[in-house]
Design a protein around this motif. Sequence first.
Motif, PDB file in Angstrom:
ATOM      1  N   ASN A  84       0.239   4.864 -18.306  1.00  0.00           N
ATOM      2  CA  ASN A  84       0.572   3.443 -18.424  1.00  0.00           C
ATOM      3  C   ASN A  84       0.252   2.894 -19.824  1.00  0.00           C
ATOM      4  N   GLU A 119       7.365   9.584 -18.520  1.00  0.00           N
ATOM      5  CA  GLU A 119       8.065   8.818 -17.492  1.00  0.00           C
ATOM      6  C   GLU A 119       9.445   9.416 -17.213  1.00  0.00           C
ATOM      7  N   CYS A 143      10.084   5.618  -5.875  1.00  0.00           N
ATOM      8  CA  CYS A 143       9.008   6.561  -6.159  1.00  0.00           C
ATOM      9  C   CYS A 143       8.806   7.402  -4.910  1.00  0.00           C
ATOM     10  N   LYS A 169       7.646   4.222 -12.603  1.00  0.00           N
ATOM     11  CA  LYS A 169       7.370   2.815 -12.928  1.00  0.00           C
ATOM     12  C   LYS A 169       6.167   2.268 -12.156  1.00  0.00           C
ATOM     13  N   GLY A 170       5.428   3.136 -11.490  1.00  0.00           N
ATOM     14  CA  GLY A 170       4.286   2.666 -10.713  1.00  0.00           C
ATOM     15  C   GLY A 170       4.532   2.804  -9.225  1.00  0.00           C
ATOM     16  N   SER A 222      -1.745   3.515  -3.689  1.00  0.00           N
ATOM     17  CA  SER A 222      -2.394   3.763  -4.971  1.00  0.00           C
ATOM     18  C   SER A 222      -3.522   2.757  -5.152  1.00  0.00           C
ATOM     19  N   ASN A 277      -4.376   1.407  -7.823  1.00  0.00           N
ATOM     20  CA  ASN A 277      -3.903   0.352  -8.716  1.00  0.00           C
ATOM     21  C   ASN A 277      -3.221  -0.776  -7.968  1.00  0.00           C
ATOM     22  N   ASN A 278      -2.760  -0.497  -6.740  1.00  0.00           N
ATOM     23  CA  ASN A 278      -2.037  -1.503  -5.976  1.00  0.00           C
ATOM     24  C   ASN A 278      -2.939  -2.520  -5.301  1.00  0.00           C
ATOM     25  N   ARG A 322      -2.393  -5.608  -7.140  1.00  0.00           N
ATOM     26  CA  ARG A 322      -1.040  -6.093  -6.875  1.00  0.00           C
ATOM     27  C   ARG A 322      -0.971  -6.762  -5.505  1.00  0.00           C
TER      28      ARG A 322
END
Length: 343
Positions: free
Chosen positions: A74, A138, A205, A227-228, A266, A268-269, A272
């Motif tokens: 990222n 990516e 994904c 893209k995540g 994830s 990281n989510n 979000r």
Amino acid sequence: MKNYINNTINLSDKLYLIEKYMIDSSFYKKLKEVEYISFKEIIESLGGRMINETKFELPCLNEKTPSCFIYYKNCKEYFKCFGRNIGGDKVDLVALIENCSIKEAVEKILGNKAINKHGDLENQIYHKKIIENEKLKEVQTLKNMKAIINNSIPVLKSKDGIEYFKRRGLIQVVRSLNIKGIKILFNEYKDFKSIIYVIKGKNVCCIQKDIYKKENSKRYVHNYAPKGMEIAYLINNSKDKLMITEGMEDVLSSLSYGINSIVLNSANNVNRLIERINNNKEYFKNKKVYLALDNDKAGRMYSFQLEQCLKSNDISFKDIIDILVKENVKDLNELLIKDIKNR
């Protein structure tokens, strides 16, 4: 400089990140300044040296063969020490070696006169290279993901895939699964058999998961997310209940219990999802929200962050950790399997 060979802090332990993400928002400006300092500057300030573009050594490790590498994710630099299974970003490295807090580590970096902190041409070129490497990665990830999807078949056409979900107590919900944006496939390459979860949101994904555990009791899992990784929202029949889960088997287990579910997919989510909750308070207030994250340190950390968000928005919830502990299971899927056996 302190030797961290015997330091008990493990950066793979997600609880270590609580301090990092609970820091006052004004402090993020300083964190941003650190991003424009090359890893090379940080390593040299700690008494180490770069061996090549991505490999480095630190004297405090006393390694015969250096095992520390820099990688990109990222558009940001991270390090990994394979010899001791620790890793993180620049701030983590300084905090670990200097045996200090995240906040103190940032102050040490920005206050070190030997470090170039002004974004000169060399550092700008270095940062640009990070972005270029990330873009190349990516593109390759997207290419690999498409190849896997194109060479897979619907899971219910595979005997191995059916057996996998039978073992998980999920075969009925998989057979009845008809949700827009989610596909479950089966992939076989030589002797490697895996389940492919394809998630369609803003970006496509997928998650590849080995059907069988290895000799060390670990299972190969790989996220293909150019893209995540997406947060997936699976809907069954229940409209007044909502379960927040970690992995795909857990979200399918939630559907087996007749409860709609959001799956993080994830770490990281988490942020979000918190943002989504903050922007849709009334939606969540109208639900019976259950936190069903794993019964481990990482799961507890995610739950802690979500609890703070739900409380601040006056949203009622219940953490099912007490049930997981009582039943001596790690996650919602293990609970489902145990319930099925006891029926």
